[in-house]
Design an enzyme around this catalytic site. Sequence first.
Site, PDB file in Angstrom:
ATOM      1  N   GLY A  70       0.813  -1.203   0.000  1.00 36.05           N
ATOM      2  CA  GLY A  70       0.000   0.000   0.000  1.00 36.05           C
ATOM      3  C   GLY A  70       0.855   1.264   0.000  1.00 36.05           C
ATOM      4  O   GLY A  70       0.375   2.330  -0.381  1.00 36.05           O
ATOM      5  N   ASP A 127       1.837  -3.085   8.516  1.00 36.12           N
ATOM      6  CA  ASP A 127       3.218  -2.585   8.471  1.00 36.12           C
ATOM      7  C   ASP A 127       3.522  -2.077   7.063  1.00 36.12           C
ATOM      8  O   ASP A 127       2.684  -2.151   6.166  1.00 36.12           O
ATOM      9  CB  ASP A 127       4.217  -3.625   9.002  1.00 36.12           C
ATOM     10  CG  ASP A 127       4.594  -4.720   8.008  1.00 36.12           C
ATOM     11  OD1 ASP A 127       4.416  -4.540   6.797  1.00 36.12           O
ATOM     12  OD2 ASP A 127       5.097  -5.772   8.461  1.00 36.12           O
ATOM     13  N   VAL A 170       5.011  -2.885   4.380  1.00 38.52           N
ATOM     14  CA  VAL A 170       4.996  -3.633   3.117  1.00 38.52           C
ATOM     15  C   VAL A 170       3.702  -4.417   2.892  1.00 38.52           C
ATOM     16  O   VAL A 170       3.603  -5.201   1.953  1.00 38.52           O
ATOM     17  CB  VAL A 170       6.208  -4.593   3.003  1.00 38.52           C
ATOM     18  CG1 VAL A 170       7.501  -3.809   2.980  1.00 38.52           C
ATOM     19  CG2 VAL A 170       6.223  -5.612   4.135  1.00 38.52           C
ATOM     20  N   LYS A 171       2.717  -4.229   3.737  1.00 39.20           N
ATOM     21  CA  LYS A 171       1.480  -4.972   3.568  1.00 39.20           C
ATOM     22  C   LYS A 171       0.533  -4.291   2.563  1.00 39.20           C
ATOM     23  O   LYS A 171       0.751  -3.132   2.201  1.00 39.20           O
ATOM     24  CB  LYS A 171       0.793  -5.140   4.931  1.00 39.20           C
ATOM     25  CG  LYS A 171       1.621  -5.969   5.924  1.00 39.20           C
ATOM     26  CD  LYS A 171       2.032  -7.321   5.346  1.00 39.20           C
ATOM     27  CE  LYS A 171       2.444  -8.349   6.380  1.00 39.20           C
ATOM     28  NZ  LYS A 171       3.700  -8.116   7.097  1.00 39.20           N
ATOM     29  N   THR A 172      -0.515  -5.028   2.157  1.00 38.25           N
ATOM     30  CA  THR A 172      -1.410  -4.529   1.102  1.00 38.25           C
ATOM     31  C   THR A 172      -1.997  -3.161   1.444  1.00 38.25           C
ATOM     32  O   THR A 172      -2.108  -2.284   0.592  1.00 38.25           O
ATOM     33  CB  THR A 172      -2.555  -5.529   0.845  1.00 38.25           C
ATOM     34  OG1 THR A 172      -1.971  -6.784   0.476  1.00 38.25           O
ATOM     35  CG2 THR A 172      -3.467  -5.066  -0.285  1.00 38.25           C
TER      36      THR A 172
END
Length: 400
Positions: free
Chosen positions: A3, A183, A185-187
């Site tokens: 995201g 966090d 690097v999540k979607t």
Amino acid sequence: MPGFEMFGALERAEVQEVLDSGVLMRYGFDGMRKGHWKAKELEQALAARMQTAYCHTVSSGTAALTVAMASAGIGAGDEVIIPTFTFVASFEAVLALGAIPVLADIDDTLALEPNAVENAISKRTKAVMPVHMCGSMANLRSLKALCDKYSLALIEDACQAIGGSFEGKPLGSYGDIGCFSFDFVKTITCGEGGGLITNNKDYYTKADHYSDHGHDHVGKDRGAETHPFLGYNYRISELHAAVGLAQIKRLDDFLAIQEKHYNVLEASIEKLAGITLRRVPEGGVQNYSFLNFFLPTETMARKAHKELVGAGVDACFYWYDNNWHYHTKWEHLKGLHSLGPVSEQVEKGMKQHGVYNFTASDQWMGRTVSCLIKLSWTEEEVTQRATTLHRILEKILREA
Ligand SMILES: *Cc1c(COP(=O)(O)O)cnc(C)c1O
């Protein structure tokens, strides 16, 4: 998946409102906050999107797992079954509660294999924690049946698969409690943050109190609140929640982009004889955050990974050698390299389960290559990537 690729005006506007009010904390200061309750709004939005009665947000995905297990009554000496392929957070969260992580094999879903789980159940087992790795899920129907049979809690780690579903239910909502990470690097991301969802009011209330020093959150005077039980601080801040609130509104747009990019890449390799896609259990819909496939042998998988990276196909992973995601690289966890002494219960429990011979998992992981799906690619970049992917895999299969 990330995201962070799509950070923009909406996120800035939400954060600005918090900065303008000056209340960076999620609880209290009712007069000062001018009606801004970002964490609460994020919780409402998440619960609505995930079709659950309750949601509670916390400071990270790891915190969500810890709070979820604590709320389900897991503590010293209890055993929690987790997969061999996951993020170190699963292992850490179980240990943080003084409980014992018991590893079980994965299958071609890249998630917990139900028979392996049943074999790992002992009289100390309290919960099963499937981890929906790389955008897709474990066979939740079978795992739920097992949990019902043995009266265990089913706690879903949906940190890498937010927005996917199983039998029409959003991932995370199928079991007793589901956990998400926001966090970087999540979607969807809010920098650092996490959330748990549940339909169980008792779990929700416990999560709400436990993550804020045991505060009962009754009344309007924080100082006068009572503490029915011990808790810690796993609170999310209003600044983080504000970013999360902007991102949850964009989740379905992100998922649509991921799916579109995924389909182009999948189509380029699905017909190659020798390539097998990771199995999505019947009734499951991925969130399309990774394209995962198996090569016929470990040697070929290693070669494919090396050549893909060499050809500039970035964000392709060979998890079998990865320090964070596969149990063979977790010497510090399996060896309990902690700063201070750990409890005798944990030491004993870990020794009992410390054989760590998972040939079934090795068979799958050794042959797996995973490619991250990015949101920011142009159509041309996706096509280019698909062409390169096909070219390299075709060549490796031909040369073998
Ligand atoms: C990211 C992640 C976590 C932990 O989330 P944090 O917010 O980084 O603490 C847990 N489990 C899985 C599968 C993850 O990918």
